[in-house]
Design an enzyme around this catalytic site. Structure first.
Site, PDB file in Angstrom:
ATOM      1  N   THR A  97       0.832  -1.209   0.000  1.00  0.00           N
ATOM      2  CA  THR A  97       0.000   0.000   0.000  1.00  0.00           C
ATOM      3  C   THR A  97       0.871   1.264   0.000  1.00  0.00           C
ATOM      4  O   THR A  97       0.546   2.251  -0.672  1.00  0.00           O
ATOM      5  CB  THR A  97      -0.949  -0.010   1.220  1.00  0.00           C
ATOM      6  OG1 THR A  97      -1.851  -1.103   1.052  1.00  0.00           O
ATOM      7  CG2 THR A  97      -1.741   1.272   1.336  1.00  0.00           C
ATOM      8  N   SER A 136      -7.300  -0.697  -6.160  1.00  0.00           N
ATOM      9  CA  SER A 136      -6.799  -0.987  -4.817  1.00  0.00           C
ATOM     10  C   SER A 136      -5.354  -1.403  -4.995  1.00  0.00           C
ATOM     11  O   SER A 136      -4.959  -1.860  -6.076  1.00  0.00           O
ATOM     12  CB  SER A 136      -7.614  -2.138  -4.218  1.00  0.00           C
ATOM     13  OG  SER A 136      -6.884  -2.795  -3.207  1.00  0.00           O
ATOM     14  N   THR A 137      -4.569  -1.253  -3.941  1.00  0.00           N
ATOM     15  CA  THR A 137      -3.195  -1.773  -4.013  1.00  0.00           C
ATOM     16  C   THR A 137      -3.215  -3.226  -4.463  1.00  0.00           C
ATOM     17  O   THR A 137      -2.334  -3.686  -5.193  1.00  0.00           O
ATOM     18  CB  THR A 137      -2.543  -1.703  -2.607  1.00  0.00           C
ATOM     19  OG1 THR A 137      -2.624  -0.370  -2.144  1.00  0.00           O
ATOM     20  CG2 THR A 137      -1.107  -2.187  -2.627  1.00  0.00           C
ATOM     21  N   ASN A 138      -4.276  -3.927  -4.028  1.00  0.00           N
ATOM     22  CA  ASN A 138      -4.284  -5.384  -4.204  1.00  0.00           C
ATOM     23  C   ASN A 138      -4.548  -5.839  -5.641  1.00  0.00           C
ATOM     24  O   ASN A 138      -4.388  -7.024  -5.940  1.00  0.00           O
ATOM     25  CB  ASN A 138      -5.312  -6.010  -3.252  1.00  0.00           C
ATOM     26  CG  ASN A 138      -5.096  -5.549  -1.823  1.00  0.00           C
ATOM     27  OD1 ASN A 138      -4.118  -4.869  -1.538  1.00  0.00           O
ATOM     28  ND2 ASN A 138      -5.997  -5.909  -0.931  1.00  0.00           N
ATOM     29  N   THR A 183      34.602 -37.593 -14.556  1.00  0.00           N
ATOM     30  CA  THR A 183      33.416 -37.815 -13.730  1.00  0.00           C
ATOM     31  C   THR A 183      33.904 -37.864 -12.285  1.00  0.00           C
ATOM     32  O   THR A 183      34.955 -38.454 -12.004  1.00  0.00           O
ATOM     33  CB  THR A 183      32.692 -39.125 -14.109  1.00  0.00           C
ATOM     34  OG1 THR A 183      33.585 -40.216 -13.963  1.00  0.00           O
ATOM     35  CG2 THR A 183      32.160 -39.087 -15.543  1.00  0.00           C
ATOM     36  N   SER A 314      45.942 -10.147  -7.168  1.00  0.00           N
ATOM     37  CA  SER A 314      46.411 -10.262  -5.787  1.00  0.00           C
ATOM     38  C   SER A 314      47.100  -8.998  -5.313  1.00  0.00           C
ATOM     39  O   SER A 314      47.773  -8.307  -6.080  1.00  0.00           O
ATOM     40  CB  SER A 314      47.382 -11.440  -5.693  1.00  0.00           C
ATOM     41  OG  SER A 314      47.992 -11.467  -4.430  1.00  0.00           O
ATOM     42  N   LYS A 320      49.570 -12.750 -10.218  1.00  0.00           N
ATOM     43  CA  LYS A 320      48.419 -13.661 -10.088  1.00  0.00           C
ATOM     44  C   LYS A 320      47.170 -13.023 -10.702  1.00  0.00           C
ATOM     45  O   LYS A 320      46.871 -11.857 -10.460  1.00  0.00           O
ATOM     46  CB  LYS A 320      48.163 -13.969  -8.613  1.00  0.00           C
ATOM     47  CG  LYS A 320      47.146 -15.076  -8.387  1.00  0.00           C
ATOM     48  CD  LYS A 320      47.165 -15.500  -6.912  1.00  0.00           C
ATOM     49  CE  LYS A 320      46.355 -16.750  -6.679  1.00  0.00           C
ATOM     50  NZ  LYS A 320      44.930 -16.525  -6.695  1.00  0.00           N
TER      51      LYS A 320
HETATM   52  O1  LMR Z   1      -4.353  -0.481  -0.266  1.00  0.00           O
HETATM   53  C1  LMR Z   1      -5.312  -1.160  -0.550  1.00  0.00           C
HETATM   54  O2  LMR Z   1      -5.994  -0.896  -1.535  1.00  0.00           O
HETATM   55  C2  LMR Z   1      -5.693  -2.365   0.289  1.00  0.00           C
HETATM   56  C3  LMR Z   1      -4.655  -2.817   1.243  1.00  0.00           C
HETATM   57  O3  LMR Z   1      -3.582  -3.435   0.603  1.00  0.00           O
HETATM   58  C4  LMR Z   1      -5.281  -3.797   2.201  1.00  0.00           C
HETATM   59  O4  LMR Z   1      -5.813  -4.825   1.775  1.00  0.00           O
HETATM   60  O5  LMR Z   1      -5.262  -3.536   3.406  1.00  0.00           O
END
Ligand code: LMR
Length: 440
Positions: A97, A136-138, A183, A314, A320
């Site tokens: 967020t 939304s952040t989500n 090997t 080195s 080296k």
């Molecule tokens: O920031 C948001 O839109 C939602 C936030 O990430 C949350 O679910 O609390």
């Protein structure tokens, strides 16, 4: 100075600062000094915001000029002129967020300035009501992460294609150089130096193919799903419009998730991508270690190939020179493997409708992608392309080993050949004579 207020109180901000109170609080809260949120992710979020604003312009919603100012502000950010305004640490609580708000506030204040207003005059252009409208952040953050990951995946895949070609060139160049196979680090059946490099080309070709294929799973995005994937507060026309615009802007075939709730809460696709990056890292490490061993010496090691000297090695041993590029590649690969663990842990800790630990997934995944993208370029140009073979050394080691005796086992039987090796104390010339006598 300007003063911004929220439910917790007031914050004073210099007038030239484009972020607002929420970013300022996050900057302070997460001042662990780990590192700032990746600009790749910030730019991808800005692209989502621009696509949303363009959709609102097309739909004719919002106050006159607001969304035009927002798209102009997005362009300024995408041209790199506001990089210093993204100040939230990558290690943050809140599921992203704070990063989303950092972008919302910078866009709003830039748009305000472009409209002849002062920063903080949010009655005119608001970071949430306008810039974050229908979002939304989500849904913004996971969509942006997919876009940033695909952009980097494409670059990495191209880098792998070039690395594969470089190994193929070496395969052809060293085609007739015979050498010992090994090997478990012990002499084994003879091979060619070319086939050693041909095997590396095959491994990297597989990585390239995997990275190319995984893009199609990342293309499903949940933008328009808002907080839990049910599309609360997001207009239906906006939802379809924003994906069309994003597709146009990014040149990525993005598609609306069939089940946005799933995409909002489950992050297994990032575990999958990270798993593929881990496979590439594993291949790069194996190849780099082979190269270091084949280059070892100059007097006391294997010395079948020569790496181009990149720098003095080195501070105490004159002359080296160390295999610094493969050593860098190995450490970058180790970091990718460590990041994979962080991604796995974070993805497995989601609860119900959201995974609060997406910022760690984002940071680790984008770091692994960027690290590998640069690593494969440097590995190719500063190491692989410059490798030279020491064909005499290859032949000398081959001829001083009794590994060739394997050819005789079908004719004489394993036990008889073993006995000849034992009776001649492993002396190659005596073994050859003894085998010739048997053949007569
Ligand atoms: O920031 C948001 O839109 C939602 C936030 O990430 C949350 O679910 O609390």
């Amino acid at each position: 100075m300007r003063i911004e207020k929220d439910r917790l109180g007031e914050v004073q901000l210099d007038d030239h600062i484009l972020y607002g109170i929420q970013s300022a609080r996050a900057k302070d809260n997460f001042s662990v000094n780990y590192k700032k949120t990746s600009l790749r992710l910030i730019y991808a979020i800005v692209k989502v915001k621009k696509a949303a604003a363009m959709t609102y312009i097309k739909l004719g919603v919002g106050k006159e000029g607001v969304y035009r100012a927002i798209t102009d502000a997005c362009d300024i950010i995408l041209s790199g002129q506001a990089d210093g305004q993204f100040i939230v640490d990558a290690m943050q609580g809140g599921a992203g967020t704070s990063t989303n708000m950092n972008v919302n506030e910078v866009i709003a204040n830039l748009a305000l300035k472009l409209s002849g207003k002062n920063c903080g005059e949010y009655d005119f252009i608001h970071p949430i009501d306008d810039v974050n409208r229908g979002q939304s952040t989500n849904d913004v953050y996971p969509t942006a992460l997919r876009i940033a990951a695909i952009e980097l995946l494409r670059d990495l895949s191209e880098g792998c294609a070039k690395l594969q070609q470089s190994f193929q060139k070496k395969e052809n160049q060293f085609d007739d150089i015979k050498k010992l196979g090994r090997t478990e680090l012990m002499d084994a059946i003879p091979i060619t130096l070319g086939s050693e490099f041909g095997s590396y080309a095959q491994a990297i070709a597989r990585d390239r193919w995997r990275l190319y294929k995984v893009e199609e799973r990342l293309r499903q995005v949940n933008i328009g799903g808002t907080a839990v994937g049910t599309s609360a507060n997001a207009d239906r026309k906006y939802r379809f419009g924003v994906i069309d615009k994003l597709r146009e802007m990014t040149n990525i075939g993005l598609a609306a998730a069939e089940y946005p709730m799933d995409i909002t809460q489950n992050n297994d696709v990032f575990v999958e991508v990270s798993g593929l990056l881990k496979a590439l890292a594993v291949n790069l490490m194996k190849i780099s270690n082979d190269i270091r061993l084949m280059n070892s010496g100059p007097a006391g090691g294997i010395g079948e190939i020569k790496l181009a000297p990149m720098q003095m090695g080195s501070t105490i041993m004159p002359g080296k020179v160390n295999p610094v590029i493969p050593e860098m590649v190995i450490q970058a690969s180790m970091k990718v493997i460590a990041n994979d663990y962080a991604i796995t842990a974070a993805a497995s800790h989601g609860e119900f409708e959201l995974n609060a630990f997406l910022p760690l997934i984002a940071d680790s995944l984008l770091e692994s992608l960027s690290l590998l993208e640069r690593t494969v370029i440097i590995f190719r140009t500063k190491c692989v392309d410059l490798i030279e073979a020491d064909s005499e050394r290859c032949l000398k080691l081959l001829e001083s080993s009794y590994a060739f005796t394997v050819e005789y086992t079908q004719k004489l039987g394993y036990d008889k050949v073993s006995r000849i090796i034992e009776e001649n104390n492993g002396n190659v010339d005596s073994i050859k004579n003894a085998l010739k006598n048997f053949e007569k």
